[in-house]
Design an enzyme around this catalytic site. Structure first.
Site, PDB file in Angstrom:
ATOM      1  N   SER A 152       2.207   9.813  -5.948  1.00 31.95           N
ATOM      2  CA  SER A 152       3.252   9.602  -4.934  1.00 31.95           C
ATOM      3  C   SER A 152       4.558  10.340  -5.145  1.00 31.95           C
ATOM      4  O   SER A 152       5.436  10.271  -4.285  1.00 31.95           O
ATOM      5  CB  SER A 152       3.549   8.120  -4.796  1.00 31.95           C
ATOM      6  N   LYS A 172      14.101   5.317  -3.859  1.00 37.91           N
ATOM      7  CA  LYS A 172      12.937   4.780  -3.158  1.00 37.91           C
ATOM      8  C   LYS A 172      13.138   3.271  -3.052  1.00 37.91           C
ATOM      9  O   LYS A 172      13.595   2.635  -4.015  1.00 37.91           O
ATOM     10  CB  LYS A 172      11.677   5.116  -3.961  1.00 37.91           C
ATOM     11  N   SER A 230       3.405   8.033  -1.590  1.00 31.16           N
ATOM     12  CA  SER A 230       4.165   7.017  -0.896  1.00 31.16           C
ATOM     13  C   SER A 230       5.679   7.261  -0.924  1.00 31.16           C
ATOM     14  O   SER A 230       6.413   6.593  -0.202  1.00 31.16           O
ATOM     15  CB  SER A 230       3.876   5.657  -1.528  1.00 31.16           C
TER      16      SER A 230
HETATM   17  N1  GLN Z   1      -2.125   7.538  -2.596  1.00 24.13           N
HETATM   18  C1  GLN Z   1      -2.288   6.693  -3.725  1.00 24.13           C
HETATM   19  C2  GLN Z   1      -2.453   5.272  -3.263  1.00 24.13           C
HETATM   20  O1  GLN Z   1      -2.346   5.030  -2.114  1.00 24.13           O
HETATM   21  C3  GLN Z   1      -1.126   6.829  -4.664  1.00 24.13           C
HETATM   22  C4  GLN Z   1       0.085   6.106  -4.246  1.00 24.13           C
HETATM   23  C5  GLN Z   1       1.158   6.131  -5.269  1.00 24.13           C
HETATM   24  O2  GLN Z   1       1.176   6.985  -6.169  1.00 24.13           O
HETATM   25  N2  GLN Z   1       2.051   5.167  -5.194  1.00 24.13           N
HETATM   26  O3  GLN Z   1      -2.690   4.399  -4.024  1.00 24.13           O
END
Ligand code: GLN
EC number: 6.3.5.7
Length: 483
Positions: free
Chosen positions: A175, A76, A151
């Site tokens: 995410s 990532k 994400s």
């Molecule tokens: N959807 C959540 C957010 O936007 C989690 C994102 C994540 O785990 N990085 O904060």
């Protein structure tokens, strides 16, 4: 060759069925051919990958072995990689080359893994659909009109499309687990502190944790083994021995007590997902698990608490991107204030700016008690709920997401609608617990995931349960058409 899992690749390399270089070239060609449809990579690093593969082959020829030696993967794009751009999905860091490797990257490099490149993601890991990336949305290989989740959407799409056997991801509120569910993968977010955060660009430091996206639990075990462990460079890393995750995959589930929280099956859950979850419960029961209803009463407050705490931490973490020290700087600033303001206004995308504003507001003198402090109290209540539940059960099972992957653009006008989709995953981050999502079937041709949660440092228990489940189900073996 691209259909092989990590475990199969490790065996093939050990048996000299193919070389790391051959495999790497095959996957690089696949990425070049298929990724334009998906947009899962931000940066592909062919020369670097081939050099690493040749080095791995040379190490093997010299008698070295190891499950990750010569295994292709990608990171990532928030793990710092020395000499290779680390963009974090943001225009702000489009020109950023880290001067060092993240601990996760360094550990995997040392184990001989071959890095094919850096994967697309929501900007600064903020999102649930991978539509917030400066580099464009990622598409779900199961249906290109749908999102892959976020994400870690690039990681999920690339592994699901068989461009790679495994990828790293991070999980601040879901995410890893949510994109795993949306793309038919197995994804694990370890206990907070299990994997070093050093060199991982921070979103919300008390919630962020690195983990794995893979096609099955066996592969998750192998890659997590290479990532986990104490790191003195990360003050929240925990000095606990790392068990052999592969060694316990075959353990029986006889007598394993699995709690099913009633609050996770209320309004908002697609009934077709509830059905798939029920089927997975029955499969686990056949394997000897004992199912028990439980209650996690404060779960309803989780979204509100998370969307105060995460933005609050983000507003503080992202203050370092000021146009002076890192990344993007605006043209012709009038003075220092203008440089700060315009660099941040031009460098950050709309969702990141929204979170910074929400976070700064929640932390401001007049509102700190009303929002941030309250959210921290809810966080403690949620943790207490889990601690009470784990007195009676060994594991908790729930849906990973209330709905399958939505259409690209469907939630763009309403950020809160996207926040609500995180309902089942964020509690594990608030409590710091390990969680895993595994494939459990399909709804309208789109994958559905089941989530397992365990007490602190029981990643092995999660991987064991998922592996046993994957011995009696074949959802995880299905590949999207065209890939
Ligand atoms: N959807 C959540 C957010 O936007 C989690 C994102 C994540 O785990 N990085 O904060």
């Amino acid at each position: 060759m691209h259909q092989l899992t990590l475990a199969e690749i490790a065996r093939g390399l050990a048996d000299k069925k193919f070389s790391a270089e051959e495999l790497t070239r095959t996957l690089l060609a696949r990425i070049a051919q298929l990724d334009p449809q998906l947009n899962s990579f931000i940066t592909v690093t062919p020369e670097h990958a081939i050099a690493q593969a040749q080095a791995a082959d040379a190490r093997r020829a010299n008698g070295e072995s190891g499950a990750l030696l010569g295994v292709p993967l990608a990171h990532k794009d928030l793990f710092c990689t020395q000499g290779i751009r680390t963009s974090c999905g943001s225009k702000m860091l489009d020109n950023f080359q880290a001067p060092y490797d993240a601990t996760v990257v360094a550990k995997l490099n040392a184990a001989g893994a071959v890095t094919l490149g850096k994967l697309n993601m929501d900007e600064f890991a903020m999102g649930s659909a991978n539509e917030n990336s400066h580099y464009g949305a990622v598409k779900n290989p199961w249906n290109l009109a749908h999102v892959p989740g976020g994400s870690s959407g690039g990681s999920a799409a690339a592994v699901a499309a068989r461009l790679l056997p495994v990828a790293t991801g991070t999980d601040t509120g879901g995410s890893i687990r949510q994109p795993a569910a949306f793309t038919n993968l197995t994804g694990i977010k370890p206990t907070y502190g299990r994997v070093s955060r050093w060199g991982m660009i921070a979103y919300a430091s008390s919630l962020d944790q690195a983990g794995v996206l893979a096609r099955n639990a066996e592969d998750c075990a192998l890659l997590l083994q290479g990532m986990a462990g104490f790191d003195p460079q990360d003050s929240t890393s925990i000095d606990e021995p790392v068990p052999d995750y592969s060694a316990t995959l075959g353990d029986s589930l006889q007598g394993l007590r699995i709690g099913v929280p009633k609050e996770y099956f209320g309004a908002g859950l697609d009934p077709r997902i509830a059905e798939r979850v029920q089927a997975s419960i029955e499969a686990l029961e056949k394997l000897g698990a004992v199912i028990q209803p439980i209650s996690l009463p404060n779960m309803q407050q989780a979204i509100a608490a998370y969307y105060v705490i995460a933005p609050a931490e983000a507003s503080s973490n992202l203050s370092r991107f000021d146009g002076v020290r890192f990344g993007y700087r605006c043209e012709n600033p009038k003075d220092l204030t203008d440089l700060y303001k315009r660099s941040r206004a031009e460098g950050f995308g709309p969702e990141v700016q929204r979170r910074i504003m929400v976070g700064a507001y929640a932390l401001s003198a007049g509102y700190y008690d009303a929002y941030y402090l309250q959210a921290q109290k809810i966080r403690r209540l949620i943790k207490n709920d889990f601690m009470a539940a784990f007195e009676d059960v060994d594991m908790i099972l729930s849906p990973t997401t209330p709905n399958p992957a939505w259409k690209l653009g469907a939630k763009n006008a309403d950020p809160v609608a996207a926040y609500l989709e995180d309902i089942y995953t964020i509690t594990a981050n608030l409590a710091g617990l390990p969680g895993l999502s595994m494939p459990a079937g399909f709804v309208d041709g789109l994958p559905v995931g089941v989530q397992l949660l365990a007490p602190y440092f029981q990643e092995g228990r999660l991987l064991n349960a998922a592996h046993q489940y994957q011995q009696v189900t074949d959802w995880h073996t299905r590949a999207p058409e065209g890939f």
